[in-house]
Enzyme design. Sequence first.
Site, PDB file in Angstrom:
ATOM      1  CE1 TYR A 128      -3.364   2.819   1.026  1.00 35.23           C
ATOM      2  CE2 TYR A 128      -1.901   3.067   2.911  1.00 35.23           C
ATOM      3  CZ  TYR A 128      -3.088   3.385   1.868  1.00 35.23           C
ATOM      4  OH  TYR A 128      -3.823   4.814   2.378  1.00 35.23           O
TER       5      TYR A 128
ATOM      6  CD  GLU B 196      -7.955   7.022   5.620  1.00 34.47           C
ATOM      7  OE1 GLU B 196      -8.088   7.008   6.823  1.00 34.47           O
ATOM      8  OE2 GLU B 196      -7.117   7.046   4.674  1.00 34.47           O
TER       9      GLU B 196
ATOM     10  CD1 TRP C  67      -3.504   1.962   6.333  1.00 35.56           C
ATOM     11  CD2 TRP C  67      -5.748   2.534   6.400  1.00 35.56           C
ATOM     12  NE1 TRP C  67      -4.095   2.136   5.091  1.00 35.56           N
ATOM     13  CE2 TRP C  67      -5.280   2.362   5.053  1.00 35.56           C
ATOM     14  CE3 TRP C  67      -6.912   2.660   6.764  1.00 35.56           C
ATOM     15  CZ2 TRP C  67      -6.150   2.729   4.289  1.00 35.56           C
ATOM     16  CZ3 TRP C  67      -7.753   2.805   5.745  1.00 35.56           C
ATOM     17  CH2 TRP C  67      -7.539   3.076   4.583  1.00 35.56           C
TER      18      TRP C  67
END
Length: 199
Positions: A20, A42, A50
């Site tokens: 990522y 988010e 995350w």
Amino acid sequence: MKVEKIRCSWCLKFDQYIKYHDEEWGVPVHDDQTHFEFLILEGAQAGLSWSTILKKREGYKKVFENFDPNKVSKFTDKKIESILLNPAIVRNRLKVNAAVNNAKRFLEIQKEFGSFDIYIWSFVNHKPIINHRKSLKEIPATTKESDALSKDLIKRGFKFVGSTVMYAHMQACGLVNDHVEDCYRYKEVSSLSQTLTKK
């Protein structure tokens, strides 16, 4: 002897983070569907790591109709109840309801501005803010730009769009370049910021 690339230290926890970081984080986004994806992801991350959301990203993609705001805006109460039974996502009623609400608000912004992209990039004067961070400690949780964006989104009826969440969105979608300067992606993303920025 192979020289290991220097990366932002936050991404070194597992391979999915590295992928990522190397391929997406900080690259300027000018696609509304991608912006909507990150609004959902988010928002879902609020209070969680995350990494948890990245692991469930494919699940979110399927559950939320490939992040199509038109389709998500039409989710019924029955559909929401079925989503809340699906372990492929974070089963939080407030967050799922927020995603459906935000899809409706997202469409309103598209109608008003022509695209969500035009709207969100206006908060950085339509060009990426290229920061000069020496270490992760220098990266703030919020900025005046994320404060302004968050305040405006809340005024428009969005949920789970606090300043911290929106700064994470700005970092992810390349409105700011927060790679540390010795990270190999810093210069790459900075140059991408010049070529991908809309005139």
